[in-house]
Design a protein around this motif. Structure first.
Motif, mmCIF file in Angstrom:
data_model
loop_
_atom_site.group_PDB
_atom_site.id
_atom_site.type_symbol
_atom_site.label_atom_id
_atom_site.label_comp_id
_atom_site.label_asym_id
_atom_site.label_seq_id
_atom_site.Cartn_x
_atom_site.Cartn_y
_atom_site.Cartn_z
ATOM 1 N N GLY A 181 52.596 25.900 39.980
ATOM 2 C CA GLY A 181 52.190 24.549 40.320
ATOM 3 C C GLY A 181 50.882 24.201 39.633
ATOM 4 O O GLY A 181 49.960 25.028 39.594
ATOM 5 N N VAL A 182 50.793 23.001 39.100
ATOM 6 C CA VAL A 182 49.575 22.557 38.416
ATOM 7 C C VAL A 182 49.196 21.189 38.967
ATOM 8 O O VAL A 182 50.018 20.261 38.968
ATOM 9 N N SER A 183 47.970 21.071 39.449
ATOM 10 C CA SER A 183 47.491 19.802 39.982
ATOM 11 C C SER A 183 46.123 19.498 39.376
ATOM 12 O O SER A 183 45.117 20.114 39.738
ATOM 13 N N LEU A 184 46.107 18.558 38.450
ATOM 14 C CA LEU A 184 44.897 18.212 37.706
ATOM 15 C C LEU A 184 44.381 16.846 38.133
ATOM 16 O O LEU A 184 45.080 16.070 38.779
ATOM 17 N N GLU A 269 54.858 29.925 43.099
ATOM 18 C CA GLU A 269 54.245 31.233 43.278
ATOM 19 C C GLU A 269 52.723 31.192 43.145
ATOM 20 O O GLU A 269 52.010 31.981 43.778
ATOM 21 N N ALA A 270 52.224 30.301 42.319
ATOM 22 C CA ALA A 270 50.780 30.154 42.130
ATOM 23 C C ALA A 270 50.474 28.689 41.836
ATOM 24 O O ALA A 270 51.279 27.994 41.207
ATOM 25 N N VAL A 271 49.320 28.248 42.309
ATOM 26 C CA VAL A 271 48.873 26.874 42.078
ATOM 27 C C VAL A 271 47.573 26.904 41.293
ATOM 28 O O VAL A 271 46.603 27.561 41.697
ATOM 29 N N VAL A 272 47.554 26.215 40.166
ATOM 30 C CA VAL A 272 46.331 26.016 39.393
ATOM 31 C C VAL A 272 45.878 24.593 39.674
ATOM 32 O O VAL A 272 46.599 23.639 39.358
ATOM 33 N N THR A 273 44.707 24.435 40.282
ATOM 34 C CA THR A 273 44.400 23.121 40.829
ATOM 35 C C THR A 273 42.948 22.695 40.657
ATOM 36 O O THR A 273 42.035 23.516 40.645
#
Length: 356
Positions: A181-184, A269-273
């Motif tokens: 997951g990516v939330s920019l 599985e992982a969030v980069v946020t």
């Protein structure tokens, strides 16, 4: 318990984190038989989404009337105590406390974040307004220390209201795909004018290129598919498309509303946020969390999730994601601790019991 309360928060925008917090606070009040009214950026949408009495957040005469006709004022939750977005944000929110105090209305602060207070001027403003409250709960240790350094009494250490989200039983759907997951978000800039006026800041071409390169590298290293999740679709969707267009790997872009927000984190599985509540929701759904540089409130999220969370930059994103993915063994324990702490916000609400 009181019959009617005015809520002072940031409500009605396209920011799903703020809407999530409000929905949970409203649920807690309804469970106690309290009717709420709330100033909103978009009263029509707020009434439709939450079945609550709402009025325009710039209608100060209606605010005065509603406060006069209510039993209590509730300030929060969320990061209202900040001047990161400009010099006008804090006085605007604090003015609602002034309105309540002028009418001797009992008030509490609920699930507040104060890590965005960056100047002595802002700290003085908070110190001057936070008086006569029955209690104030904060969502992290740093916020508690900031308020206590101002000699503000009755500060209760809790956690973000978002930890009380009702997660569906089918939270982890069976799927052959697993996602990163990516939330920019675009940067905030200090403003001499209110945030609604003037041009918004944007990530540079280089910054978007660096993000795309590092996300590509993580996807290749972990085998995870890339899923962009907009926490504020009105502002994030375009940025996500701009970064996605620079990727070498395939990706998908999700622009949810509050109802579909949780589902976006299924099989992540992982969030980069860069957004606090993307990390929070990811952790609730079992994902590791990596916070990119943006705001101090992200540091508070990292500090409470143990080895399942970390800070990173684009230069060290791959090893950081790999590390937190392997560090999730105690994540559920940390999440349950935070859910328990978040119930301390209820203790503050219950201070309003019997004041009428």
């Amino acid at each position: 318990m009181i019959d009617r309360a005015v809520i002072g928060a940031w409500v009605g925008s396209s920011n799903l984190g703020d809407e999530l917090i409000f929905s949970i606070l409203l649920r807690l009040l309804k469970e106690r038989g309290v009717t709420a009214t709330v100033p909103s950026v978009n009263p029509k949408r707020t009434r439709a989404n939450f079945d609550v009495d709402s009025f325009n957040h710039l209608n100060f005469s209606t605010l005065k009337k509603q406060i006069t006709n209510s039993d209590a004022f509730i300030f929060g939750g969320g990061g209202l105590l900040q001047d990161e977005t400009g010099m006008w944000n804090l006085p605007f929110h604090l003015s609602r406390i002034s309105s309540a105090r002028k009418r001797n209305l009992p008030w509490v602060g609920v699930a507040l974040g104060a890590s965005g207070l960056t100047s002595k001027r802002a700290l003085r403003q908070v110190s001057n307004k936070f008086k006569d409250h029955l209690g104030v709960s904060v969502r992290d240790e740093n916020s508690a220390q900031i308020l206590e350094s101002l000699n503000i009494p009755n500060v209760i250490r809790a956690a973000d209201l978002g930890w009380l989200s009702a997660i569906s039983d089918d939270a982890r759907q069976i799927s052959s795909s697993r996602f990163l997951g990516v939330s920019l978000r675009n940067p905030q800039t200090a403003r001499l004018l209110p945030a609604a006026i003037g041009p918004k800041a944007h990530l540079s071409e280089k910054a978007m290129g660096d993000l795309a390169e590092s996300i590509d590298a993580v996807a290749i290293s972990t085998g995870l598919k890339v899923r962009f999740i907009s926490l504020n679709p009105d502002e994030d969707a375009l940025l996500h498309k701009q970064v996605a267009d620079r990727l070498k790997v395939n990706s998908e872009i999700l622009n949810p509303d509050l109802e579909t927000f949780e589902q976006c984190f299924n099989n992540v599985e992982a969030v980069v946020t860069m957004r606090y509540h993307a990390g929070l929701m990811g952790a609730l759904k079992g994902a590791a969390v990596v916070c990119l540089p943006f705001s101090k409130k992200l540091d508070s999220l990292v500090s409470v999730l143990g080895s399942a969370a970390s800070r990173a930059t684009t230069s060290d994103l791959v090893p950081t994601v790999e590390k937190v993915l392997s560090g999730r063994s105690n994540l559920n324990e940390h999440v349950e601790t935070l859910r328990t702490k978040s119930y301390k916000n209820v203790e503050v609400i219950d201070l309003l019991d019997g004041i009428k």
